[in-house]
Design a protein around this motif. Structure first.
Motif, PDB file in Angstrom:
ATOM      1  N   SER A  78      46.071  35.816  37.799  1.00  0.00           N
ATOM      2  CA  SER A  78      45.891  36.780  38.747  1.00  0.00           C
ATOM      3  C   SER A  78      45.917  37.753  38.321  1.00  0.00           C
ATOM      4  O   SER A  78      46.263  37.844  36.651  1.00  0.00           O
ATOM      5  CB  SER A  78      47.771  37.073  39.234  1.00  0.00           C
ATOM      6  OG  SER A  78      47.986  35.460  40.097  1.00  0.00           O
ATOM      7  N   VAL A  79      45.506  38.771  39.512  1.00  0.00           N
ATOM      8  CA  VAL A  79      44.794  40.755  38.631  1.00  0.00           C
ATOM      9  C   VAL A  79      45.803  41.235  40.089  1.00  0.00           C
ATOM     10  O   VAL A  79      45.523  40.670  40.944  1.00  0.00           O
ATOM     11  CB  VAL A  79      43.384  40.142  38.569  1.00  0.00           C
ATOM     12  CG1 VAL A  79      42.866  39.476  36.675  1.00  0.00           C
ATOM     13  CG2 VAL A  79      42.352  39.908  39.937  1.00  0.00           C
ATOM     14  N   GLN A  80      45.649  42.246  39.760  1.00  0.00           N
ATOM     15  CA  GLN A  80      45.911  43.324  41.052  1.00  0.00           C
ATOM     16  C   GLN A  80      44.243  44.441  40.352  1.00  0.00           C
ATOM     17  O   GLN A  80      44.177  44.605  40.315  1.00  0.00           O
ATOM     18  CB  GLN A  80      47.137  44.067  40.268  1.00  0.00           C
ATOM     19  CG  GLN A  80      48.570  43.666  39.693  1.00  0.00           C
ATOM     20  CD  GLN A  80      49.317  44.366  39.096  1.00  0.00           C
ATOM     21  OE1 GLN A  80      49.455  45.186  40.357  1.00  0.00           O
ATOM     22  NE2 GLN A  80      50.230  44.375  38.802  1.00  0.00           N
ATOM     23  N   VAL A  88      42.096  46.461  35.372  1.00  0.00           N
ATOM     24  CA  VAL A  88      43.028  45.518  34.548  1.00  0.00           C
ATOM     25  C   VAL A  88      42.978  46.665  33.558  1.00  0.00           C
ATOM     26  O   VAL A  88      42.513  46.547  32.809  1.00  0.00           O
ATOM     27  CB  VAL A  88      42.629  44.350  34.756  1.00  0.00           C
ATOM     28  CG1 VAL A  88      43.291  43.227  33.515  1.00  0.00           C
ATOM     29  CG2 VAL A  88      41.398  43.537  35.207  1.00  0.00           C
ATOM     30  N   THR A  89      44.117  46.416  32.927  1.00  0.00           N
ATOM     31  CA  THR A  89      44.804  46.787  32.125  1.00  0.00           C
ATOM     32  C   THR A  89      43.931  45.917  30.261  1.00  0.00           C
ATOM     33  O   THR A  89      43.444  46.793  29.896  1.00  0.00           O
ATOM     34  CB  THR A  89      45.926  47.170  31.901  1.00  0.00           C
ATOM     35  OG1 THR A  89      46.264  48.601  32.655  1.00  0.00           O
ATOM     36  CG2 THR A  89      46.406  48.064  30.358  1.00  0.00           C
ATOM     37  N   ASN A  90      44.918  44.884  30.584  1.00  0.00           N
ATOM     38  CA  ASN A  90      43.770  44.422  29.181  1.00  0.00           C
ATOM     39  C   ASN A  90      43.313  43.423  29.988  1.00  0.00           C
ATOM     40  O   ASN A  90      43.267  42.747  30.056  1.00  0.00           O
ATOM     41  CB  ASN A  90      45.439  43.539  28.400  1.00  0.00           C
ATOM     42  CG  ASN A  90      46.467  45.162  28.423  1.00  0.00           C
ATOM     43  OD1 ASN A  90      46.330  46.000  27.747  1.00  0.00           O
ATOM     44  ND2 ASN A  90      48.161  45.306  28.836  1.00  0.00           N
ATOM     45  N   LEU A  91      42.112  43.239  29.708  1.00  0.00           N
ATOM     46  CA  LEU A  91      41.138  42.412  29.468  1.00  0.00           C
ATOM     47  C   LEU A  91      40.895  41.449  28.314  1.00  0.00           C
ATOM     48  O   LEU A  91      40.238  40.048  28.259  1.00  0.00           O
ATOM     49  CB  LEU A  91      39.456  42.795  29.777  1.00  0.00           C
ATOM     50  CG  LEU A  91      39.453  43.883  30.167  1.00  0.00           C
ATOM     51  CD1 LEU A  91      38.180  43.998  30.009  1.00  0.00           C
ATOM     52  CD2 LEU A  91      39.393  42.874  32.062  1.00  0.00           C
ATOM     53  N   THR A  92      41.838  41.711  27.100  1.00  0.00           N
ATOM     54  CA  THR A  92      42.447  40.109  26.405  1.00  0.00           C
ATOM     55  C   THR A  92      44.108  39.786  26.657  1.00  0.00           C
ATOM     56  O   THR A  92      44.532  41.264  26.407  1.00  0.00           O
ATOM     57  CB  THR A  92      41.822  40.091  24.960  1.00  0.00           C
ATOM     58  OG1 THR A  92      40.249  40.167  25.658  1.00  0.00           O
ATOM     59  CG2 THR A  92      42.180  39.005  24.656  1.00  0.00           C
TER      60      THR A  92
END
Length: 887
Positions: free
Chosen positions: A701-703, A775-779
């Motif tokens: 899930s992404v936003q 997306v804030t954190n790609l990992t």
């Protein structure tokens, strides 16, 4: 019932041990011999050991003999922990966590990464947003055991990530069985009065009597594709008068939770070859939960500080659930070599929830002397009907070859007739700092002052298959060849209709003053047209994609071999071939046309893939007590039906709007497992396992930032992912501490420590979803993954077998539920420390009295990001008392 005077006395502990030994013999395929001296009486039986150890013997023996790593939970273990359904029971299994009280995460992988079967067959789901079955549907009263296979084998569905959960229901008893039970309960949050509303006369049955249903005048228009668009003023008023508007919250005292159960069964020998039997069980539970909640909908970052923009800081919720379960099993056995069983399972679960929420938005806030008050009623009925017929045949003349087959036809229904939400505005007119709900309130003057939603879903699933086994002996080798097929056809249709109340149809806003929705929109008010202008008070807000149909078909074949060498080495493995086909079509309800004008997008709605999925397992059996395991398997995880449709739906887990992505890729997983198992004396055992999963294109899930309201959740593929961890499990009696009371105390528990990492590519997400991906954190870790899960249980059984006590503890580490965007960190569900205790009293052979206390610590659910509270919910401490009598 008259009882014979000379019947012998057997303590409950003795019975538990004897029953477990019988079960373990059945599990090993051994048939006990009838006692030739039926008139003989056993004066007394003396044995030692705790009740849990005794009844766990069968499931431990089964786990020990599995070719692939599996964990099994028996009926007595479930009863001991006091869990009421399959979902809450499964959180006791090593590495499993429970989300939203319904969905199981195996080894930190979301519910889409696990498959669920009922008696080895697939069953339909009544959840409109997910393919998986909400496991709270299955009451523990009808469960014989729960099997969680964590290492893939070719006989399992290839859609296998974390594991496969098989719910095995109770079968025909060996002897006459007749028992009745009743229970009452209370939650500390239920003290005093709580919110309710005027529902239907059959709510106690979990069935709406039509009170909430859409009126015929509106349903007829929808059926004829005449939606509530651009209505004349008088037509809109006339239609609204037909709609139930009596949803105002009322304060009522909360009664105790209550339920009952009933079981009747028997088996009889018709002659020396034929045996028939039946089992009928039914149960009913009515439970009310009251909670106080907090919900943050939007925050803005200003420098290093976070401003709370839109929130509800005072939410009162009352939820009443009514559950029915009915199961009928019929069976026939010929010569102990051929058996056919038929099962009819009827499950019903109704949730009726009303909430009153106070908060603020950007435009209606405290600085303006305003507050908002939302009333929300959510009612849904979930039902599942399943017919299953299974055959098990052994052919002694063919070297004891075996043939098993199954056929299952199930339907699930979800009916949500009349979910309603309404918004009021509170103005501090006298500026005393207090918002008077009764005297400073008015219905919101807007086009969406209230909303009615009517939804229904129908799933139909047919699953049949066969499994042929042939044993071969060659010197030092014992070999079993297994060949099988598994065929599944699933269809789903879902429909949703929505209309809003437009209060700008009122000529004078003073007509909106008041706190009662029913009074402001009373029949008298609606009949007086002088209150209204030419604007229609009802407007249809059904959108394209609210309706969808879907179909899924899987044809699978597998070949598996199980080889023993000198009773020391075991090699098991093979391959599964699956041909998977799926199509999802969202419709525009107004035109009945597919809601995708682009031909390329339409082409992505249909999906087909076929592939081989191999698996291999090694076991070294050092001796009767110790063995070492290793396995590797290739599996796949496919997106859910709604996740490949671009239509938007509200995810009940997060409350956020969620949209699927046509053309999303499947996830390929390479699974590795290592385990050491030590089965010691008196049922004590220890196991340590390691696991690793290498994932390609995991579904996540992404936003995407929204223009107004909460962010939009999109389904997309990450680039890569991995999951690895350690599992530890034990059962240990304390008899070594000394004689006496220590002989009757045991400790058991499990601990999982793991980690995960996925890598996302922002541009690939944009290309895939067509939306901005801030997306804030790609990992980051996988959504829903907890880095630790712990279960502990301390148990005591009295020497005379009349008392047992269990103290059970469960906790999971924080887990991501909502990935962060726009520089905000991910939102984590905080650890929940669950401490329960269950006391059982056996005053005689026939009676069991159970006293249960759950959530002794009074823990609350919390969801946080960057030390900011996003959501919270009080849970309370629940106390219950039940009585069971065996006739």
């Amino acid at each position: 019932m008259n009882k014979p005077e000379n019947r012998f006395r057997v303590t409950p502990v003795t019975l538990a041990v004897l029953a477990s030994l019988t079960l373990s013999q059945i599990a090993l395929g051994q048939e006990g011999q009838e006692n030739p001296n039926e008139g003989d009486v056993l004066d007394e039986v003396v044995t030692t050991g705790t009740r849990l150890k005794g009844t766990a013997t069968a499931v431990i023996e089964e786990r020990k003999n599995q070719a692939f790593v599996a964990d099994i939970l028996g009926a007595e273990q479930i009863s001991r922990t006091g869990d009421s359904d399959a979902a809450s029971a499964l959180r006791r299994v090593t590495g499993l966590t429970l989300v939203d009280g319904k969905f199981i995460y195996v080894r930190g992988l979301g519910e889409r990464y696990s498959s669920t079967q009922l008696n080895g067959a697939a069953v339909p789901s009544p959840d409109p947003t997910r393919n998986v079955i909400p496991l709270d549907l299955f009451p523990s009263d009808i469960i014989e055991s729960l099997s969680v296979q964590k290492a893939f084998s070719p006989s399992m569905p290839a859609s296998f990530g974390g594991g496969n959960v098989n719910i095995r229901l109770k079968t025909i008893p060996e002897n006459f069985l007749f028992n009745m039970s009743g229970n009452v309960g209370y939650n500390t949050e239920n003290s005093g009065d709580a919110f309710s509303y005027n529902g239907g006369s059959q709510d106690w049955l979990g069935q709406d009597d039509g009170t909430r249903a859409v009126p015929n005048s509106i349903q007829t228009r929808w059926d004829n594709k005449q939606f509530l668009d651009n209505l004349d003023e008088d037509v809109a008023l006339s239609l609204l008068k037909d709609v139930n508007r009596d949803y105002d919250p009322l304060l009522k005292s909360v009664g105790p939770d209550a339920g009952f159960g009933f079981s009747l069964g028997n088996s009889v020998d018709l002659n020396e070859n034929w045996r028939i039997g039946f089992l009928w069980t039914t149960s009913y539970d009515n439970e009310t939960t009251v909670s106080e909640e907090y919900e943050l909908e939007q925050a803005d970052r200003v420098g290093d500080s976070i401003n709370i923009v839109r929130f509800f800081d005072d939410i009162s919720v009352t939820e009443t659930t009514v559950k029915w379960s009915n199961m009928l099993n019929l069976g026939v056995d010929f010569n102990r070599n051929h058996r056919i069983d038929y099962s009819l399972i009827l499950l019903s679960d109704t949730s009726d929830e009303i909430s009153e929420s106070f908060g603020n938005t950007e435009n209606l806030n405290l600085s303006e002397g305003l507050r908002i008050r939302d009333i929300d009623v959510e009612y849904e009925e979930r039902k599942m009907y399943t017919n299953q017929i299974r055959g098990m045949h052994t052919f002694p003349s063919l070297n004891f070859a075996g043939l098993d087959w199954k056929y299952s036809l199930g339907r699930s229904l979800r009916d949500a007739p009349g979910n309603v939400e309404a918004r009021f505005v509170l103005a501090d007119a006298n500026e005393d700092g207090f918002f008077d709900t009764q005297n400073e309130s008015s219905l919101n003057n807007s086009t969406t002052a209230a909303r009615y939603t009517f939804q229904n879903l129908h799933d139909r699933l047919e699953n049949y298959g066969y499994n042929f086994t042939y044993p071969v002996s060659l010197k030092n080798w014992e070999i079993e060849i297994k060949v099988g097929g598994d065929f599944l056809t699933k269809t789903r249709s879902s429909e949703s209709r929505t209309f809003d109340i437009n209060t700008r149809a009122f000529s004078d806003s003073t007509d909106l003053v008041g706190s009662s929705f029913f009074s402001i929109l009373s029949d008298e008010v609606l009949a007086d047209t002088s209150h209204f202008n030419t604007t229609a008070i009802v407007r249809d807000t059904t959108i394209a994609g609210d309706d969808y149909v879907a179909a899924q078909k899987v044809d699978a074949y597998y070949l598996e071999a199980d080889l023993f060498y000198k009773g020391k080495w075991r090699v098991s493995g093979g391959a599964r071939f699956e041909d998977f086909r799926q199509v999802v079509a969202p419709f525009d309800p107004r035109t009945n046309q597919i809601d995708l004008p682009d031909d390329a997008d339409r082409g992505q709605l249909a999906f087909q893939e076929d592939d081989f999925y191999p698996a291999l397992a090694f076991t070294y059996i050092k001796d009767d007590s110790m063995q070492f395991r290793a396995s590797v398997g290739q599996t796949v995880v496919r997106p859910d039906l709604r996740e490949v449709s671009s239509s938007t739906f509200i995810d009940p887990l997060t409350g956020f709007p969620t949209s699927g992505t046509p053309g999303i890729d499947t996830t390929s997983i390479l699974n590795y497992d290592l385990r050491w198992e030590w089965y010691r004396e008196a049922g004590n055992n220890i196991s340590i396992g390691l696991f690793y999963k290498d994932m390609d294109a995991p579904i996540e899930s992404v936003q995407s930032p929204a223009q107004d309201g909460p962010p939009l959740i999109k389904i997309a593929n990450a680039e890569t992912g991995e999951l690895y961890g350690l599992e530890f499990e034990f059962l240990q009696g304390l008899e070594s501490f000394g004689d006496g009371v220590w002989d009757n105390i045991f400790l058991s528990g499990n601990l999982t420590i793991s980690d995960s990492e996925i890598t996302l590519d922002r541009q690939n997400i944009v290309d895939q979803t067509g939306l901005s991906a801030a997306v804030t954190n790609l990992t980051r870790r996988l959504t829903g993954h907890s880095q630790y899960v712990a279960n502990m249980q301390a148990g005591y059984d009295s020497a005379n077998g009349e008392h047992s006590l269990s103290v059970v503890y469960n906790v999971f580490g924080e887990r991501i539920l909502i990935p962060g965007i726009d520089g905000f960190d991910d939102s984590y569900e905080q650890p929940f420390h669950s401490l329960d205790t269950v006391y059982k009293y056996y005053p005689n052979f026939n009676t069991t009295l159970t006293f249960k206390v759950q959530n002794l610590l009074g823990e609350n659910k919390k969801l946080e990001f960057e030390d900011v509270l996003l959501r919270s919910q009080t849970r309370g401490t629940k106390v219950s008392l039940s009585l069971k009598y065996d006739f």
